[in-house]
Structure formats: structure tokens, C-alpha cells
Write a protein that holds these residues in place. Structure first.
Motif, PDB file in Angstrom:
ATOM      1  N   GLY A 197      -7.346   0.944   7.307  1.00  0.00           N
ATOM      2  CA  GLY A 197      -8.373   1.631   6.446  1.00  0.00           C
ATOM      3  C   GLY A 197      -9.935   0.522   6.404  1.00  0.00           C
ATOM      4  N   ASN A 198      -8.771  -0.618   6.128  1.00  0.00           N
ATOM      5  CA  ASN A 198     -10.102  -1.860   5.907  1.00  0.00           C
ATOM      6  C   ASN A 198     -10.390  -2.682   7.002  1.00  0.00           C
ATOM      7  N   LEU A 199      -9.099  -2.735   8.221  1.00  0.00           N
ATOM      8  CA  LEU A 199      -9.248  -3.449   8.773  1.00  0.00           C
ATOM      9  C   LEU A 199     -10.142  -2.377  10.102  1.00  0.00           C
ATOM     10  N   LEU A 207      -0.110  -1.018   2.912  1.00  0.00           N
ATOM     11  CA  LEU A 207      -0.314  -1.688   4.283  1.00  0.00           C
ATOM     12  C   LEU A 207      -1.281  -0.731   5.687  1.00  0.00           C
ATOM     13  N   TYR A 208      -0.772   0.385   4.545  1.00  0.00           N
ATOM     14  CA  TYR A 208      -1.823   1.030   6.058  1.00  0.00           C
ATOM     15  C   TYR A 208      -3.569   1.205   5.678  1.00  0.00           C
ATOM     16  N   PHE A 209      -3.629   1.325   4.402  1.00  0.00           N
ATOM     17  CA  PHE A 209      -4.992   1.158   3.389  1.00  0.00           C
ATOM     18  C   PHE A 209      -5.126  -0.715   3.581  1.00  0.00           C
ATOM     19  N   VAL A 210      -4.625  -1.007   3.960  1.00  0.00           N
ATOM     20  CA  VAL A 210      -5.345  -2.685   5.101  1.00  0.00           C
ATOM     21  C   VAL A 210      -5.414  -2.743   6.094  1.00  0.00           C
ATOM     22  N   PHE A 270      -9.270  -0.548  -3.081  1.00  0.00           N
ATOM     23  CA  PHE A 270     -10.085  -0.607  -1.876  1.00  0.00           C
ATOM     24  C   PHE A 270     -10.837   0.353  -1.615  1.00  0.00           C
ATOM     25  N   MET A 271     -11.197   1.531  -2.234  1.00  0.00           N
ATOM     26  CA  MET A 271     -12.450   2.093  -2.755  1.00  0.00           C
ATOM     27  C   MET A 271     -12.434   3.333  -3.748  1.00  0.00           C
TER      28      MET A 271
END
Lengths: 311, 257
Positions: free
Chosen positions: B44-46, B38-41, B132-133
Motif C-alpha cells: 500500500g504505502n511503499l 505488512l501488506y498495507f505497509v 493507513f488511509m
């Protein structure tokens, strides 16, 4: 015969100042089957706790098969197997894992640990339950699991703290038979129990601890010989109005067909029966009023008057 | 106890620890993946795309090492604290105390158990980050060394907590009120260069900052703190905690009457 356990002047004072052990001495020979008796709070569990490393002693010395616990506690611990009063295994682990893990803690390689686990689970009748989570076992099975776990490293001294508490009669008898067999194979056994019948039936030596002191330490038969008087219950054939008189015997009436009589040691019963016969009283059956050891135990503890509450 | 027997005893404790946390994998391995995912999404992303680069790296790249470190810290600590406290609570600690195992074998068994869970979660979270990356590692050995040393340190910390804990509340107080705030303020989401001088000095009193930055150096080759200083700090704290744990075990604090 050399000593399996030697306790010298053992004292334990808890942090609140309560003196649980007041300098006890106890010698247990190899191959002995000893009952350590005493009322609640007498110091039995404290003594066992110190021997097994769960309680720190205040002073005194303990040697297990000649190994002093202050100098070679690791060596002494190898010789001891402990079955505690309360269940103390992981409730979420499987039965076989609990026993094998204990073997590993004593340094037994995996293969040997697995073999021993199988051996002792078979001997204690738990092999069929080896894959069960321990919390699903019955109370009796849990007790047997703790015995299997305590034996897996094959100790020469087994200490059992009230192993048959809350166990049904059939299981208790089978546990007695197992312990007798184990003792016959050479394992020295120390047992604490509140069932004095158990101590009388199993143990050749009895030590009674009260108020942190050993008040008696002798052979079971020697202790029982101390009993001067036994009380018998007699069932008679015809109802009687009052207790019959019998010379030299104290006879009391319980109900119309039941009498109670005190018989002094070496007095014998023949005289009593013949005196009752002359009065036309026929005895149908007879039994001991109470466990002899229990009576003696109560008289010793009352005489000592040192019983204290649990810390 | 002979060296081989000690080795067997150590393996026994370690394997029991691994068995424990893998048996309850839904409680131990999955939640950190969901949280970190969830942190990544979100960050990180949003949100990260709006924040822009940090120290010359995309925000997602910047926060990934800190988030992995956060998962490792939390899991190595909580594995030891909950497992050792449970052995006290269920009284199965007596199995260990009656055995001839030296105290350091008990300690090492629990610590390695905590380290293994911390690293297992770290590996899972790292695998998730790859989704994610593109993950680049500047120095594999510094990354591995820092994460392993940190897992050891927090496993030891969890052990101390468990020794003193008398209730289940006691094992959640330190993670909730100390570890989590220190981790969030330890430069996981920002560079301390962004802070005013005074707050930079305050931040430098937070030991987790050193670990996060050293770990980030392993990934990105950049750090707010010299890596050598971080390694020395982790080593000194670990040695101190190990000595303290041994003192507690030898005295029987919290485990013997």
C-alpha cells in the motif's frame, strides 16, 4: 417390569467384511444392573457404539425405554448416558465447561445446566477441580469427569464401558459405591468390564458376549450356581511330606505347608476337615483359589471357542 | 428435540467455538493483523505510491477490500477446519454424536463460529486499514452482505475439509495449495481489466474473483464483475456446500464407524 433396553437381532458387518455382531438379542429391564462381559473383540464396544449412535448398525432393531432408534433416535438418546472406554473430552477445556457444554447439547438452559454441573461435580468429587484444564487431571479424575458428563442430562440408562480400567483400588471401590447408589435411585446401568470381581459385586444380571454372539444372559446368582467345583487353598500348621489322602476330595500339595483342594458343589467342607484332623493336620486358614466368576467365564469362553481378534 | 432445545444446543456449540478462538487469540486474531498490516505497509504505502492509481483509485484504496476479504476467507475456513478436525482427533466429537442434537444444529454451530472469527478478523483488519488511509464505504449493506456470505461459504468449505481429514497435514493442504493461490489470483492486487482477454476468461473461472470484486464494490462502487452475479454465485455455492455437509453428516462419513 418394562424394558429399559431391547435389542433384537442386531448385526454389524464392518466394511472389511468382519462380522462383529451376529444377530444378538438382549433385554434389560428398568432398574437392572447388567454386566456385559466378553473377551477383547467380542463385540461389547460395537454394541455400545450402536446403542449410543457412534456406530451404524447393519441390521436389527434397538429400543430404549420403548423408543426405537430408527424412528426416534433423538428421544432414545435423551434416555442414555455413555461413559466410553477412552478419554474423549477436549483436553484444553475446563472441567466445568466440559460438563456444562454437554448439558447444553441436550438442550438444557444455561441456569439448569450450571446447577446440574455443580451437582454432579460435587457428587463425583470434582468440584474443587472445576476450573482446571482437563488435561491436568489424574486418570481417575478423568474417568469421574466422564461419568459426571454422562449424568448431567439425568439419563435413565447409563452405559459404562470399562469405567474402572486403570483406576486404583480405593477409587474403584468409591466408584462402585457411587454406581450402587445411582442404581438404587432408579438408574438402569449397563457395565462392561474385564474385572469379573466388579461384575460379581455390582451386577444382578450378566450377559456374556463372545464372537459377536450372546452366549449367556442370566442372573448373576444363577450363573454362579452353575459352578460345580470350587478350589480352595489351605494353610496347615505342620509341614507334610506328601498330599494327604481324603476320601471324595482331590487334594494336592503346593508346598510343605500349603494344600490345594477341589470341592464339588454341595459336598461341604466338614468331611474334609475331619479327615485331615484324623491325620493330625490342622488347617490354619483357607481362601478361594480364584474368583469363581472368572473361572466360569474362562470355561464358557473356551467352550464357545469363537473368540476373534478386534476388527 | 424441541425448537428451544435446538436453539440452546446451537448456542452451546457457537459459544464453545468463540471461547476456543478467543482463548488462543495470539494464534487466531493477532497473526492476520500482522500479515495484513505488512501488506498495507509494503504494497500500500511503499510500493503502491510508485504503482499509481488502479481503476481510478489510489493503489492502497484498491487493495484494502481484497486484503480484508483475504483475511476473512482464510480465518473463517481455518477456524472450522482446525476446530472440527480437533474434535475428531481428540474424540470429543462423540460428545455431539451421542447427544440428541440434529446434524444441522452441529453444522450451523460450527459455521457460525467460523463466520464470527472471520468477521472479527475482518473488523480488526479494517480498523488497521483506517490507520493507513481514509476509509470510505460506498454501500454498507453490500459490504456487510458480501463479507458475511463469503465467510459462510468458506466456513462450510472448512467443514468439508475437516470431515475428510485424517491427519493435521490434511487440514493444511487445501488452504496452502488451493485457497492461497486462488485468493492471490482473485484480483486482490490488480484489476483483471489489465490482463489479456484470454487470461480474463481464465480468471473468471476463479470464484474468489467474484467475492473480492463484489466486496470492493461495497467500498469503492467499482467492480470488474456485476455484483448481482457475485451474490448469486456465492449463494449457489453456499447452498450446494450446505447440502453436501448435511449429506456427509447424515451418512456419518469420517465421523461414524
Amino acid at each position: 417390569m418394562s424394558s429399559a433396553l431391547s435389542i433384537r437381532n442386531l448385526r454389524k458387518v464392518y466394511s472389511g467384511g468382519f462380522e462383529a455382531l451376529k444377530g444378538i438379542d438382549l433385554e434389560v429391564e428398568q432398574g437392572q444392573f447388567l454386566a456385559l462381559l466378553g473377551p477383547n473383540g467380542a463385540g461389547k464396544s460395537t454394541t455400545i457404539g450402536i446403542i449410543s449412535g457412534l456406530v451404524n448398525k447393519s441390521s436389527g432393531s434397538i429400543a430404549v425405554f420403548g423408543r426405537d432408534i430408527d424412528r426416534d433416535f433423538s428421544g432414545a438418546k435423551r434416555e442414555i448416558g455413555v461413559v466410553p472406554q477412552e478419554f474423549n473430552f477436549n483436553q484444553f477445556e475446563r472441567v466445568a465447561d466440559i460438563v456444562a457444554t454437554q448439558a447444553g447439547m441436550y438442550g438444557l438452559p444455561r441456569k439448569l445446566a450450571t446447577q446440574r454441573t455443580e451437582t454432579y461435580l460435587h457428587r463425583l468429587g470434582l468440584w474443587d477441580k472445576r476450573n482446571e484444564r482437563s488435561r491436568f487431571l489424574s486418570g481417575g479424575m478423568k474417568r469421574r469427569l466422564m461419568i459426571a458428563r454422562a449424568l448431567v442430562h439425568e439419563p435413565r440408562l447409563l452405559i459404562l464401558d470399562e469405567p474402572t480400567a486403570g483406576v486404583d483400588i480405593e477409587l474403584r471401590r468409591s466408584m462402585w459405591s457411587f454406581l450402587r447408589q445411582l442404581n438404587a435411585e432408579g438408574t438402569t446401568i449397563i457395565l462392561t468390564t474385564h474385572y469379573l470381581e466388579e461384575a460379581e459385586s455390582l451386577c444382578r444380571q450378566i450377559a456374556i458376549i463372545d464372537g459377536g454372539e450372546i452366549v449367556v444372559n442370566t442372573e448373576t446368582k444363577t450363573l454362579l450356581q452353575r459352578m460345580n467345583t470350587e478350589t480352595f487353598i489351605l494353610d496347615i500348621d505342620e509341614p507334610c511330606e506328601a498330599a494327604p489322602a481324603a476320601d471324595g476330595y482331590a487334594v494336592r500339595k503346593i508346598d510343605s505347608t500349603t494344600l490345594e483342594v477341589d470341592v464339588v458343589k454341595d459336598q461341604g467342607l466338614n468331611q474334609l476337615f475331619s479327615q485331615l484332623m484324623t491325620q493330625g493336620i490342622q488347617v490354619i486358614s483357607m481362601r478361594n483359589k480364584a474368583n469363581r466368576l472368572e473361572e466360569l467365564f474362562v470355561s464358557l469362553i473356551e467352550g464357545n471357542g469363537a473368540t476373534t481378534a478386534e476388527p | 428435540m424441541k425448537a428451544f432445545e435446538q436453539w440452546v444446543a446451537f448456542q452451546t456449540i457457537f459459544q464453545r467455538e468463540v471461547r476456543r478462538y478467543t482463548r488462543i487469540w495470539l494464534q487466531t486474531l493477532v497473526p492476520p493483523m500482522i500479515t495484513t498490516g505488512l501488506y498495507f505497509v509494503i504494497f500500500g504505502n511503499l510500493i503502491g505510491q510508485r504503482i499509481g492509481p488502479m481503476d481510478g483509485f489510489a493503489y492502497m484504496e484498491f487493495i484494502v477490500p481484497g486484503l480484508i476479504m483475504m483475511a476473512v476467507i482464510t480465518n473463517s475456513y481455518s477456524n472450522v477446519v482446525s476446530s472440527f478436525y480437533n474434535t475428531k482427533f481428540q474424540r470429543c466429537i462423540e460428545e455431539m454424536l451421542v447427544s440428541p442434537m440434529p446434524n444441522y444444529v452441529i453444522l450451523l454451530g460450527y459455521v457460525l463460529g467460523g463466520v464470527s472469527r472471520g468477521l472479527a478478523v475482518g473488523a480488526l483488519v479494517t480498523g488497521l486499514a483506517i490507520l493507513f488511509m481514509d476509509l470510505h464505504i460506498h454501500s454498507l449493506w453490500i459490504t456487510g452482505l458480501v463479507i458475511s456470505m463469503t465467510a459462510v461459504l468458506f466456513s462450510l468449505g472448512g467443514f468439508v475439509n475437516a470431515v475428510f481429514a485424517n491427519s493435521f497435514d490434511d487440514i493444511s493442504i487445501i488452504p496452502t495449495f488451493v485457497l492461497t493461490p486462488l485468493t492471490y489470483l482473485g484480483g486482490v492486487f490488480y484489476s483483471i481489466q489489465m490482463l489479456p482477454d484470454a487470461w480474463q476468461w481464465v480468471s473468471k473461472a476463479n470464484p474468489i474473483l467474484y467475492m473480492v470484486n463484489a466486496f470492493r464494490y461495497g467500498f469503492l462502487g467499482t467492480s470488474d464483475i456485476p455484483v448481482g452475479a457475485s451474490l448469486v454465485l456465492i449463494a449457489v455455492f453456499s447452498a450446494g456446500l450446505f447440502a453436501y455437509c448435511m449429506y456427509l453428516l447424515n451418512r456419518g462419513v469420517g465421523i461414524r464407524t
